[in-house]
Design a protein around this motif. Sequence first.
Motif, PDB file in Angstrom:
ATOM      1  N   ASP A  95       0.374  -0.918  -0.174  1.00  0.00           N
ATOM      2  CA  ASP A  95      -0.308  -0.064   0.066  1.00  0.00           C
ATOM      3  C   ASP A  95       0.815   1.067   0.038  1.00  0.00           C
TER       4      ASP A  95
ATOM      5  N   PRO B 191      -2.122  -2.239  -6.375  1.00  0.00           N
ATOM      6  CA  PRO B 191      -3.221  -3.198  -5.748  1.00  0.00           C
ATOM      7  C   PRO B 191      -4.453  -1.895  -6.845  1.00  0.00           C
TER       8      PRO B 191
ATOM      9  N   TYR C 141      -6.226   0.357  -5.679  1.00  0.00           N
ATOM     10  CA  TYR C 141      -7.425   1.381  -4.897  1.00  0.00           C
ATOM     11  C   TYR C 141      -7.139   2.489  -4.883  1.00  0.00           C
TER      12      TYR C 141
ATOM     13  N   HIS D 194      -3.084  -8.978  -4.912  1.00  0.00           N
ATOM     14  CA  HIS D 194      -5.266  -8.770  -4.731  1.00  0.00           C
ATOM     15  C   HIS D 194      -6.006  -9.186  -5.497  1.00  0.00           C
TER      16      HIS D 194
ATOM     17  N   LYS E  25      -9.846  -5.724   3.129  1.00  0.00           N
ATOM     18  CA  LYS E  25      -9.951  -5.152   1.453  1.00  0.00           C
ATOM     19  C   LYS E  25     -10.423  -6.385   0.848  1.00  0.00           C
TER      20      LYS E  25
ATOM     21  N   LEU F 294     -14.309  -5.136  -0.011  1.00  0.00           N
ATOM     22  CA  LEU F 294     -14.359  -4.280  -0.696  1.00  0.00           C
ATOM     23  C   LEU F 294     -14.128  -4.481  -2.298  1.00  0.00           C
ATOM     24  N   LEU F 295     -12.744  -5.526  -2.010  1.00  0.00           N
ATOM     25  CA  LEU F 295     -12.547  -5.653  -3.926  1.00  0.00           C
ATOM     26  C   LEU F 295     -13.889  -6.459  -4.611  1.00  0.00           C
TER      27      LEU F 295
ATOM     28  N   MET G 173     -11.470   1.013   4.650  1.00  0.00           N
ATOM     29  CA  MET G 173     -11.628   0.551   3.110  1.00  0.00           C
ATOM     30  C   MET G 173     -13.005   1.298   3.147  1.00  0.00           C
TER      31      MET G 173
ATOM     32  N   GLY H 125     -12.156   5.361   2.526  1.00  0.00           N
ATOM     33  CA  GLY H 125     -10.763   4.751   3.409  1.00  0.00           C
ATOM     34  C   GLY H 125      -9.847   5.456   4.039  1.00  0.00           C
TER      35      GLY H 125
ATOM     36  N   HIS I 283      -6.844   6.794   1.138  1.00  0.00           N
ATOM     37  CA  HIS I 283      -7.236   7.639   0.815  1.00  0.00           C
ATOM     38  C   HIS I 283      -7.469   9.445   1.502  1.00  0.00           C
TER      39      HIS I 283
END
Length: 917
Positions: free
Chosen positions: A102, A667, A669, A737, A807, A810-811, A833, A905, A908
């Motif tokens: 990350d 990833p 994100y 991921h 995570k 979310l995905l 997340m 998140g 972010h």
Amino acid sequence: MSTTPIKDSLNTRDTLTVDDRTYGYSSLPAASRHIGDLSRLPYSLKVLLENLLRNEDGITVEPGHFEAMAAWMENRRSDTEIQFRPARVLMQDFTGVPAVVDLAAMRDALEAAGSDPARINPISPVDLVIDHSVMVDNFGDADAFTDNVSIEMQRNRERYEFLRWGQQAFANFRVVPPGTGICHQVNLEYLAKTVWTGDQNGEVMAYPDTLVGTDSHTTMINGLGVLGWGVGGIEAEAAMLGQPVSMLIPEVVGFRITGALREGMTATDLVLTVTEMLRKRGVVGKFVEFYGDGLANMPVADRATIANMAPEYGATCGFFPVDEQTLNYLRLTGRDDHQIALVEAYCKAQGLWREDNHEPVYTDTLALDMGDVEASLAGPKRPQDRVSLKNVKSSFELIMQQGEGTASAPEGKFEGEGGQTAVGVDNSYAHASSQLCELGGASVRLDPGAVVIAAITSCTNTSNPSVMMAAGLLAQKAVARGLTTRPWVKTSLAPGSKVVTEYLAASGLQSALDSLGFNLVGYGCTTCIGNSGPLPEPIEKAVVTGDLTVASVLSGNRNFEGRVHPLVKTNWLASPPLVVAYALAGNMRVDISKEPLGFDSDGEAVYLSDLWPSQAEVAEAVAQVKTAMFSKEYAAVFDGDAIWQAIEVPDSKVYNWSSESTYIQHPPYFEGMQPTPEPVQDINDARVLALLGDSVTTDHISPAGSFSADSPAGKYLSEHGISRTDFNSYGSRRGNHQVMMRGTFANVRIRNEMLDGVEGGYTRHVPSGEQMAIYDAAMRYAEEKTPLVVIAGKEYGTGSSRDWAAKGTLLLGVRAVIAESYERIHRSNLIGMGVLPLQFMDSDNRQSLKLTGDESISIAGLGGDLSPGQTVEMQVDYPDGGRKTCSVRVRIDTANEIVYYQNGGILHYVLRDMMAS
């Protein structure tokens, strides 16, 4: 430390001189002159108050926070939110790799925004210990350790290259190489200082050693008077980057300990008793603090054993205040004399030193006389389910009668070499039968209840010389009587540090353990995390063919379903000497409290009481643990072996991602992230991805162990040219991921109530009605642009602080989880997340609403100004045209968490903040 302008509205700054060195500090006695007597404030809250005083900035910390801490004394609880700034962060590699991934992705995003990527850098010191990757592939011989380490380095080379890059790319970031020890034991024996020092605006300050860690059992360090607990990797990353940990001032439960353990009882028996008591009392989200005259003679190793299992009893932490035992341990483990003198002087000056007969004010209390503790195990699938040793046999028989825990492969197919089963599990024991299998050229009978894994492993117990020496002494006596381990038992010894090897060798006990197959297999978290490796193929085949219910016995802290081994459905936590005893007995249906473990060369029955070492014998062995052992093993703790040192990595600020890697991938994100977040939208006509029951763990949501070739993750790796023998584990693949989202809700023991009689990561796609893997269903829903929710019962997200459980959720496209209650860390991770945790209110739940998973779910009221703990409306539309509405509570508990959620998140939010500046 911070260079933010610091205020001192209570005029608490003072100085302390130790050995001619002067330190500044924020004085708690000085604060009490302004906000009232603090002498009976719990020790753990004193640490939090000092943290606030030292970091007062008028923005995140202001005088009202000090007053709220003082008011806690009267109310014994508080709804005030505070901002805690830990001194440091601890990681292990399963959780550390995705955290560094990350950070690397954030550097890319910052560079793309035209800023210096090196601004993404830990502010607080970070130690990452590689300890979760070694697997017990080989066991029972002198080459097991060398072989397993060699396999580990081959399997994980991509991951280790990545961590080596992080080691040189990030400042304030240290890596303890593989083959050194478990992060919590390394922390206890070496990293922790009890009192930390650092520069604050040009002044050297002394302050309590505090931390957060990306492993639930970070709490083990509470035994050394260090306040710390586990958080998700997401929250830990934010802490590394200078964000405070937002929390409500917690309730503190006092646990009074008196008396002493009786002859024959161990620290493991004690902690299983404490865990059972606290789980029954209910301490989720609370601090537990231990006090009472029983602490005076309780060594730090025993305290650490109890503190380690705070996640198992549900508390945020299990804190022991500093006293003479703390200093004794610091001396034993080789901390320098000045540091020890500083700890004593600072803690006494601050009122952080435990005094006899002192009883702080607590929210609630409970008590235990250690003389009441009896020999115990915990199982078959929860660490809080303590069973007295004398009742283990009858408990197992009851499991058999109730049909809990059979193992069968889908459609009768056998998957060897650690493969997992998924569907069609038959929970009837009526046809369970013994099986003959060939082992080492001999035919042996495998019966129901067979102990197929006996593992001395995990930070809980391998950090404690008394129980480790007890195991060695029992083994020595067993060998002397001619006993051997049963041939179907996979034995292993995985100490938490090399110091354990030193003292077992010095005492002459390692040779006895070797004789029983408990050879060193590695230094790390093995069986407890699911790295038990494959059972011998004849054993695996016999278990599946005979539909046998077999067992593992391990000296760990976790025994959740599907965690230790997919074919072993009953798993029992026990002290190291009891692990050895069950390896000798070979079956849980032997009452080892009164039945023979075996027979000696003369045909005489040998009982547990014949082999159990006395307290005097254990004490004599423990006396051989010397400071020089710690000094030797930690002298070059960050160096690693020649293989580690030979890993070459580029000297670059940003990581050179490889599309060919199946371990490390960029990833998604931050893709398309705008400087300003889009407003949160209501959830309209969402489908239920999974309908789950109570006590769904983060292992159920995001398993750490092995996976089969026909699972979505297995298919992905096969498509990328990876052979089944090189799949490794979910835990080791957390930097990719693509693997991890396929592994979300993929535990072989998870039960989706949308399906009847099916275990594993499956669901029903609505409205087609097709049964398919949860990942496949989620991808179809994504194509259909259908939002998703997960519905669950009580204690959703118990267990490990696993950021991938959030995570992956979310995905898969899950917008919200609606549960009856949450475990603390997972709730926080979901918010971190951008997934909304909602909680049923009053008597509402999935049963009262008669949910089957065929409904569509809408949540209104998310787009306005959310506030912590507010209620919103959930609308349920049934397939027959009916409709119900009910109120659900938004489990976003603090103002900071609102901001994180609205940004999509916590990372972010941090990234946007950096872009703006």
